[in-house]
Write a protein that holds these residues in place. Structure first.
Motif, short mmCIF file in Angstrom:
data_model
loop_
_atom_site.label_atom_id
_atom_site.label_comp_id
_atom_site.label_asym_id
_atom_site.label_seq_id
_atom_site.Cartn_x
_atom_site.Cartn_y
_atom_site.Cartn_z
N LYS A 214 113.04 60.46 43.11
CA LYS A 214 113.78 60.15 44.33
C LYS A 214 113.36 61.07 45.48
O LYS A 214 113.50 60.71 46.64
CB LYS A 214 115.29 60.27 44.08
N THR A 215 112.85 62.24 45.17
CA THR A 215 112.34 63.14 46.21
C THR A 215 111.00 62.65 46.74
O THR A 215 110.78 62.59 47.95
CB THR A 215 112.20 64.57 45.67
N TYR A 216 110.11 62.26 45.84
CA TYR A 216 108.79 61.79 46.26
C TYR A 216 108.84 60.41 46.89
O TYR A 216 107.89 60.01 47.58
CB TYR A 216 107.82 61.81 45.06
N MET A 217 109.93 59.71 46.71
CA MET A 217 110.07 58.40 47.37
C MET A 217 110.35 58.56 48.87
O MET A 217 110.42 57.56 49.58
CB MET A 217 111.17 57.59 46.69
N LYS A 218 110.50 59.78 49.35
CA LYS A 218 110.62 60.01 50.79
C LYS A 218 109.27 59.87 51.50
O LYS A 218 109.24 59.77 52.73
CB LYS A 218 111.20 61.39 51.08
#
Length: 340
Positions: A214-218
């Motif tokens: 969910k962090t890298y989906m930024k």
């Protein structure tokens, strides 16, 4: 070049991305109608008229309509943005049929248009709420029926396109999990030699891998394309160090697009007095993942044009309050991990 760009289904969204600036960090101004012209020598070509992307804005207060004049170098940059979306269109079949390669096929024209618009919408949201250009206003996730710039982006879309974006976002999550946030860490010795097992970052640490994803989906479509090209399934430390050097505050929070999509779909469900999610049509990217449009036409033209909630039915204020929730702290996968 301008002729080709004007034919793209996502051109208005690309123009909004390109002309976005910090002064728009308010729902009265964000994604407001604008005039965009391309000027070359003695020729002026209109690329966007007032309301060209979002129709009418009946509830907006009076403001001076912004006008932008683009030059050749601007058109070239927008062209490069369109090439990024070309890459995602080309990549999409392989991602969608990752585990069923025998079923893989080329996308039809209608499906290509949906991919292009969904990727552009993802990019527009990321530009405003996942990057460094715009300041985050709150530590909380958006709540239904509230005035929120994050919900504003999604409410501008009809339910059909919100559902298409949700299908794309689920595919992005799987892609980030398997192709970026998993590294070769185990060697399996077999009779034919050996193979490498990909281990998800944060595996066997509770829900950590999900938080990392969910962090890298930024990352926006252009950034994620870069990392998928050059860092897919690399050694974990190499990929993490590369990104942390470019984005020093990358791990401060997780993505919010999934929450924003869910909230708006819930708003539409309640607003139209649909009692169950099973009664809501699901519009996927692919033709076979869509209901009969003729029987679900109401969901194709139900956008809230100015990004605000229309006058709500009387029963809605009597429903349970949507409690606020705090955006989870991000996690880039580094060994130094703060578990909160």
């Amino acid at each position: 070049m301008t002729t080709v760009l004007q034919r793209l289904p996502e051109i208005n969204i690309l123009l909004y991305i390109y002309t976005a600036h910090k002064d728009e960090s308010h729902t009265d101004l964000m994604l407001c109608p604008r005039i965009i012209n391309y000027h070359y020598e003695n020729i002026t070509i209109n690329l966007m008229e007032l309301g060209g992307a979002s129709q009418d804005f009946p509830n907006r207060r009076t403001f001076k309509e912004p006008m932008y004049t683009l030059m050749t170098q601007d058109i070239e940059q927008i062209w490069n943005m369109a090439k990024v979306i070309d890459w995602w269109v080309e990549k999409y079949p392989g991602l969608h049929w990752r585990d069923n390669s025998d079923d893989r096929r080329c996308l039809r024209g209608s499906e290509v248009a949906r991919v292009r618009k969904a990727v552009a919408r993802w990019w527009l949201y990321a530009k405003h709420h996942h990057g460094r250009v715009f300041t985050r206003f709150t530590i909380y996730h958006p709540s239904m029926w509230t005035t929120d710039t994050r919900l504003h982006h999604i409410r501008l879309m009809p339910t059909s396109e919100v559902s298409e974006l949700w299908h794309l976002w689920r595919l992005v999550r799987e892609t980030v999990s398997k192709d970026l946030c998993s590294s070769p860490e185990k060697v399996c010795h077999c009779k034919q030699g050996y193979s490498v097992e990909l281990v998800p970052w944060g595996a066997n640490e509770g829900h950590r891998h999900a938080k990392i994803v969910k962090t890298y989906m930024k990352l926006d479509p252009e950034q994620l394309r870069y990392y998928l090209r050059y860092y897919a399934n690399w050694k974990k430390s190499v990929a993490i160090n590369s990104l942390s050097g470019i984005e020093p505050y990358f791990a401060r929070d997780c993505e919010t697009l999934s929450i924003s999509i869910t909230k708006v779909l819930e708003e539409r469900k309640i607003f139209t007095d649909v009692h169950s999610w099973a009664d809501m049509p699901h519009f996927g990217i692919l033709d076979e993942d869509r209901p009969n449009d003729l029987n679900n036409s109401q969901w194709l033209n139900d956008a809230w044009p100015d990004g605000r909630v229309p006058p709500i039915p009387a029963h809605i204020p009597t429903l349970p309050f949507d409690p606020p929730s705090i955006i989870a702290r991000g996690d880039d996968g580094a060994e130094t991990f703060l578990p909160f």
